[in-house]
Motif scaffolding. Structure first.
Motif, PDB file in Angstrom:
ATOM      1  N   UNK A 136       0.841  -1.197   0.000  1.00 13.05           N
ATOM      2  CA  UNK A 136       0.000   0.000   0.000  1.00 13.05           C
ATOM      3  C   UNK A 136       0.879   1.251   0.000  1.00 13.05           C
ATOM      4  N   UNK A 137       0.283   2.350  -0.400  1.00 14.76           N
ATOM      5  CA  UNK A 137       0.996   3.629  -0.417  1.00 14.76           C
ATOM      6  C   UNK A 137       1.429   4.011   0.989  1.00 14.76           C
ATOM      7  N   UNK A 138       2.561   4.695   1.076  1.00 15.55           N
ATOM      8  CA  UNK A 138       3.117   5.083   2.369  1.00 15.55           C
ATOM      9  C   UNK A 138       2.167   5.972   3.161  1.00 15.55           C
ATOM     10  N   UNK A 139       1.458   6.888   2.493  1.00 11.10           N
ATOM     11  CA  UNK A 139       0.545   7.767   3.231  1.00 11.10           C
ATOM     12  C   UNK A 139      -0.629   6.987   3.825  1.00 11.10           C
ATOM     13  N   UNK A 140      -1.069   5.926   3.149  1.00 14.82           N
ATOM     14  CA  UNK A 140      -2.119   5.070   3.706  1.00 14.82           C
ATOM     15  C   UNK A 140      -1.607   4.348   4.942  1.00 14.82           C
ATOM     16  N   UNK A 141      -0.392   3.815   4.855  1.00 12.81           N
ATOM     17  CA  UNK A 141       0.210   3.121   5.995  1.00 12.81           C
ATOM     18  C   UNK A 141       0.348   4.076   7.178  1.00 12.81           C
ATOM     19  N   UNK A 142       0.809   5.300   6.924  1.00 13.27           N
ATOM     20  CA  UNK A 142       0.985   6.277   8.005  1.00 13.27           C
ATOM     21  C   UNK A 142      -0.346   6.632   8.659  1.00 13.27           C
ATOM     22  N   UNK A 143      -1.384   6.800   7.851  1.00 15.90           N
ATOM     23  CA  UNK A 143      -2.703   7.127   8.401  1.00 15.90           C
ATOM     24  C   UNK A 143      -3.233   5.979   9.254  1.00 15.90           C
ATOM     25  N   UNK A 144      -3.001   4.747   8.806  1.00 20.23           N
ATOM     26  CA  UNK A 144      -3.411   3.580   9.588  1.00 20.23           C
ATOM     27  C   UNK A 144      -2.640   3.549  10.911  1.00 20.23           C
ATOM     28  N   UNK A 145      -1.333   3.845  10.867  1.00 25.02           N
ATOM     29  CA  UNK A 145      -0.523   3.885  12.096  1.00 25.02           C
ATOM     30  C   UNK A 145      -1.097   4.892  13.085  1.00 25.02           C
TER      31      UNK A 145
END
Length: 140
Positions: free
Chosen positions: A58-67
């Motif tokens: 997944x895109x890094x911004x999606x991963x960061x938002x999930x974090x």
């Protein structure tokens, strides 16, 4: 399993390796590809069936938002180390916490997660990959 520039290729009961000299733009929009084959020609090397799965993270911004959502739902300090590989259980989440995380993700991303999909989420990366798939399906 081999990993290259966000892609992984795995084959059951076999390890594969290959080299790629440079990333290619042709696969930049690839989300997931699976294929299998059964051919007699593989039997000479002891393979009756060979299966590959290629998937991109997944895109890094999606991963960061999930974090961020996971930290919020679990009331973790801002300096807590939550990464794509973080398992919810290792962060202290029980089954109720995981349900609350999924509800937070649904609200934040405007998606609806089916119960059977929610049960397969164990890591931040799992959640991010599922979210991108659902968002893509929703817009299609």
């Amino acid at each position: 399993m081999a990993s290259i520039a966000g892609m992984s290729i795995s084959a059951p009961s076999r390890s594969l390796s290959f080299q790629q000299s440079q990333p290619t733009k042709l696969i930049s929009s690839l989300k997931s590809v699976s294929f299998s084959t059964q051919r007699k020609s593989f039997s000479s090397v002891g393979l009756r069936s060979l299966c590959f799965r290629v998937s991109c993270a997944a895109k890094e911004d999606t991963v960061q938002k999930v974090c961020e959502i996971v930290k919020k739902q679990l009331a973790l300090p801002d300096d807590s180390a939550v990464t794509a590989a973080s398992k919810f259980t290792e962060l202290g989440a029980d089954s109720l916490d995981t349900v609350e995380i999924v509800m937070g993700l649904e609200e934040a991303f405007g998606i609806s997660v089916e119960e059977e999909n929610a049960q397969t989420i164990a890591t931040v990366q799992d959640a991010a990959d599922m979210i991108e798939k659902l968002v893509e399906n929703k817009s299609a």
